[in-house]
Each structure stands twice: as C-alpha cells, then as structure tokens.
Design a protein around this motif. Structure first.
Motif, short mmCIF file in Angstrom:
data_model
loop_
_atom_site.label_atom_id
_atom_site.label_comp_id
_atom_site.label_asym_id
_atom_site.label_seq_id
_atom_site.Cartn_x
_atom_site.Cartn_y
_atom_site.Cartn_z
N PHE A 161 0.94 -1.43 -0.29
CA PHE A 161 0.47 0.08 -0.01
C PHE A 161 0.80 1.10 0.00
O PHE A 161 1.91 1.24 1.19
CB PHE A 161 -0.80 0.42 0.79
CG PHE A 161 -1.71 -0.83 1.15
CD1 PHE A 161 -3.44 -0.76 0.74
CD2 PHE A 161 -1.41 -2.18 2.02
CE1 PHE A 161 -3.92 -1.87 1.12
CE2 PHE A 161 -2.23 -3.29 2.27
CZ PHE A 161 -3.68 -3.24 1.30
N GLN A 162 0.16 2.45 -0.44
CA GLN A 162 0.92 3.21 -0.64
C GLN A 162 0.73 4.39 0.94
O GLN A 162 0.03 3.88 1.49
CB GLN A 162 -0.06 5.02 -1.33
CG GLN A 162 0.89 4.33 -2.78
CD GLN A 162 -0.07 5.69 -3.41
OE1 GLN A 162 0.01 6.71 -3.47
NE2 GLN A 162 -0.11 5.22 -4.64
N GLY A 201 -5.96 2.06 -5.36
CA GLY A 201 -6.51 3.21 -4.15
C GLY A 201 -8.23 3.57 -4.58
O GLY A 201 -8.59 3.61 -6.24
N HIS A 202 -8.75 3.92 -3.59
CA HIS A 202 -10.03 4.30 -4.07
C HIS A 202 -10.50 5.15 -3.17
O HIS A 202 -10.34 5.80 -2.07
CB HIS A 202 -11.17 2.56 -3.83
CG HIS A 202 -10.78 1.65 -4.76
ND1 HIS A 202 -9.16 0.66 -4.07
CD2 HIS A 202 -11.63 1.02 -5.28
CE1 HIS A 202 -9.35 -0.12 -4.59
NE2 HIS A 202 -10.84 -0.03 -5.35
N GLU A 203 -11.93 6.10 -3.70
CA GLU A 203 -12.36 7.41 -3.43
C GLU A 203 -13.57 7.01 -3.83
O GLU A 203 -14.15 6.75 -4.85
CB GLU A 203 -11.67 8.45 -3.69
CG GLU A 203 -10.09 8.65 -3.38
CD GLU A 203 -10.57 9.64 -2.32
OE1 GLU A 203 -11.15 10.26 -1.69
OE2 GLU A 203 -9.11 9.95 -2.10
N SER A 249 -3.08 7.13 -8.84
CA SER A 249 -2.00 7.25 -8.57
C SER A 249 -1.96 8.78 -8.68
O SER A 249 -1.82 9.64 -9.81
CB SER A 249 -1.07 6.19 -8.40
OG SER A 249 0.23 6.70 -7.04
N TYR A 308 -1.88 10.64 3.87
CA TYR A 308 -3.22 10.88 2.88
C TYR A 308 -3.06 10.73 1.27
O TYR A 308 -2.48 11.98 1.60
CB TYR A 308 -4.37 11.70 3.44
CG TYR A 308 -5.35 11.44 1.95
CD1 TYR A 308 -5.96 10.43 1.54
CD2 TYR A 308 -5.04 12.76 1.15
CE1 TYR A 308 -7.31 10.16 0.93
CE2 TYR A 308 -6.51 13.34 -0.08
CZ TYR A 308 -6.76 11.84 -0.38
OH TYR A 308 -7.97 12.43 -1.41
N GLY A 361 -7.11 7.86 -2.55
CA GLY A 361 -6.87 6.83 -2.30
C GLY A 361 -6.43 5.36 -1.47
O GLY A 361 -6.63 4.24 -1.72
N PHE A 362 -5.50 6.14 -1.03
CA PHE A 362 -5.00 5.69 0.52
C PHE A 362 -5.26 6.15 1.10
O PHE A 362 -4.81 8.06 1.86
CB PHE A 362 -3.42 5.31 -0.29
CG PHE A 362 -3.35 4.07 -1.59
CD1 PHE A 362 -2.95 3.06 -1.34
CD2 PHE A 362 -2.99 4.90 -2.01
CE1 PHE A 362 -2.71 2.01 -1.81
CE2 PHE A 362 -2.54 4.24 -4.23
CZ PHE A 362 -2.72 2.94 -3.06
N ASN A 378 -6.75 0.83 1.28
CA ASN A 378 -6.69 1.88 -0.08
C ASN A 378 -7.79 1.87 -0.60
O ASN A 378 -8.47 1.94 -1.50
CB ASN A 378 -6.17 0.85 -1.02
CG ASN A 378 -7.02 -0.67 -1.63
OD1 ASN A 378 -7.39 -1.11 0.14
ND2 ASN A 378 -7.26 -1.21 -2.51
N GLN A 379 -8.50 2.55 0.40
CA GLN A 379 -9.72 3.54 0.37
C GLN A 379 -10.04 4.74 1.60
O GLN A 379 -9.52 4.59 2.47
CB GLN A 379 -11.44 2.43 1.25
CG GLN A 379 -12.27 3.31 1.38
CD GLN A 379 -13.10 1.95 1.74
OE1 GLN A 379 -14.04 0.64 0.47
NE2 GLN A 379 -14.12 1.86 2.76
N ALA A 380 -10.33 5.35 0.83
CA ALA A 380 -10.13 7.27 1.63
C ALA A 380 -11.08 6.78 3.01
O ALA A 380 -10.74 8.15 2.94
CB ALA A 380 -10.31 8.18 0.52
#
Length: 310
Positions: free
Chosen positions: A42-43, A187-189, A196, A271, A274-275, A294-296
């Motif tokens: 993950f980032q 990543g997800h928003e 990215s 943050y 998406g991460f 990987n979800q904001a």
C-alpha cells in the motif's frame, strides 16, 4: 465498537507478539477482484517522511552531511529567502516553506521536471522566517530527498533500498512508481478506483513509499529497538523539536510526538489519493499499531478501538 476494516490491513503488536490482525477487502478490483493479503503493498503516504528522516540521519552519522547545513549547500539556485533554512528546519517543518495548498499550480498526479518543481517551491513566499514557527510542509521533505541524493550520490529510491529497507528486511517495501511489481493495491475514493499521484518526482521523499503491513510493523522497531540508527540518532528523531498546533503534540524528525489512547506516542498518519495510513508506537505499553488501506473513507475511530480492545 466492532473493529471492521473494509479494505486493507490492521495489525496490533504488544511487545513482540501480534495480538490483532485484520486483512480484508479487495486490493485491485480492476484485475478481477484481487484480495488484500499480508503481502499487499500500500502507499503509506506521509509516513514516507520517516524514511526520509532516517536516510538523512544515516548520512549525518557518516559525516556525509550535517543537520545544521544550509539547504543552499546541497541544492542549486536557491532563492535568497531560503538562506537561513537548514536541514533541521526542513526535518521539523520549521522552514517556513509552504504545503501543497500554497502551490496550487502543482499537479500532484501529473509528471513534473525535477528542476521546474524546485523552482516552483523557490518562487513561493515564505510563511515565516526559518525557526520562527511550525507549519507542515510536504515540499520541505521533497527537498530533503534531493539532499539525500546529492549527499549519497545515488538515486533516492536506491538509497532507501540499500540503506533502509534491505538492512531491516523490509522485502515488500519500495519507493516510487510500481511499474511491473506484483501485489500492489489500487487506491479507491467513493468506492471507485482512482489514479495514483506521481511518486517519482512530485511526491519523492514525502509520500512515495509502498509497504506491506508486516514491513511497516518492522519499521516501528527503528525507534523502538534502535535498529538501523545509533542511540543518539534515535534520540534526535524522537526529540520534541517543535510544538504543533495540537494540544500536547510536538514534531521530531519525521514523526509526531504526543498523546494517543491516553499514552505518549510516536506516530504519523498519511493520505494519498485513494490511500490512508497510520503507524503508531506506544512506548509505555510497548504496543505498535499499523493501519494501511486502499480506501480513502475510513472510520477515524478504528485505530482507537483497536488500541482500546487490547
């Protein structure tokens, strides 16, 4: 509250024992729904600043640089209003250099020329004289990564691979764009995959590192066990160099120092688009907490609930 992580990894260790582990959700639903595992990278976003700080401290131990060095010693064409800024100021967010919101012309996701990026930072008016205040500055850590490259005479990512991740056994960690690496989260928003931010230039040294959950738990042994650094460098990293606006909190080198869960803590969150990420060490109870997702959209009480439950 029930501890439930939609996407990502949540780890809690007490001493050397792992007492809580949650791994769940999808790492990459653009490729058929690849699940998150302990090996998913993950980032870690702004937790990357800790790696930058440690790289600087390692070079200081070897006399390759000095924390009192002016930034102008290491970076070309610095403006006159940076003349009083030292590496210490950059490390502690006391340089007066602004944050991303002070440079709205910078596209965090777009490609950038490294020299043009530094010129954009240099053109900005300082928020205050060096050492006269505290203001969180991701651009300041981008500058530190450039200093590391010059002092080590190697690309920044190579320095981290050879001097930080390798010696610590963090085999799942790296800096920069993944290119063709496997087991990398998307990543997800708002429940949707998002592109990215740029990790090779714009976010170098300030938000460019990828880690697995177990690797980030190992990372917390740098201050906890004095791994990688000398005792003096660990002390410098975890000294309350500058007060932040939050009550009882200060900033060291790449880490916040303040109360969490009713205890003194060494911690940092992050943050990126998406991460979300969090890494915490509680010295009094010798607990370490890692949260990577990987979800904001993450319940802000999740980490506190994990600590309270154990």
């Amino acid at each position: 509250m029930a501890i439930s992580l939609t996407r990502g990894v949540l780890l809690l260790a007490h001493g050397d024992d792992l007492v809580l582990e949650q791994v769940g959700g999808v790492a990459d639903d653009t490729s058929g729904g690849v699940p998150c595992t302990r090996a998913t990278r993950f980032q870690i976003a702004s937790i990357s600043k800790q790696m930058t700080a440690v790289a600087v401290l390692l070079l200081a131990e070897r006399k390759a640089l000095d924390l009192a060095d002016p930034v102008a010693r290491w970076l070309p064409r610095t403006p006159a209003h940076w003349s009083g800024i030292t590496l210490h100021h950059l490390l502690t967010h006391t340089s007066g250099i602004g944050h991303w919101s002070d440079y709205p012309m910078i596209d965090l996701a777009g490609p950038a020329d490294p020299d043009d990026l530094l010129a954009t930072f240099a053109a900005g008016a300082p928020l205050f004289a060096p050492g006269a205040g505290w203001s969180y500055s991701s651009p300041g850590y981008v500058l530190l990564s450039r200093v590391v490259e010059r002092a080590a005479d190697r690309p920044y990512g190579t320095v981290l691979d050879e001097e930080v991740f390798g010696p610590l056994g963090m085999t799942g960690s790296f800096a920069g764009t993944p290119v063709d690496r496997a087991e990398v989260a998307v990543g997800h928003e708002d429940g949707r995959p998002v592109p990215s931010w740029d990790l090779d230039v714009v976010n170098q040294g300030t938000g460019d590192v990828w880690c697995t959950g177990p690797d980030l738990l190992t990372w917390l042994d740098v201050p906890r066990r004095g791994r990688l650094l000398t005792a003096d460098s660990v002390a410098a990293m975890t000294t309350r160099h500058a007060l932040t606006p939050r009550d009882g909190e200060a900033y060291g080198y790449g880490c916040f120092l303040g109360p969490l869960a009713g205890e003194p803590a060494v911690h940092h969150s992050g943050y990126n688009l998406g991460f979300k990420s969090l890494a915490v060490w509680l010295p009094e109870s010798d607990r370490r907490l890692v949260l990577l997702t990987n979800q904001a959209e993450v319940d802000p009480a999740l980490a506190s609930a994990a600590l309270a439950a154990r």
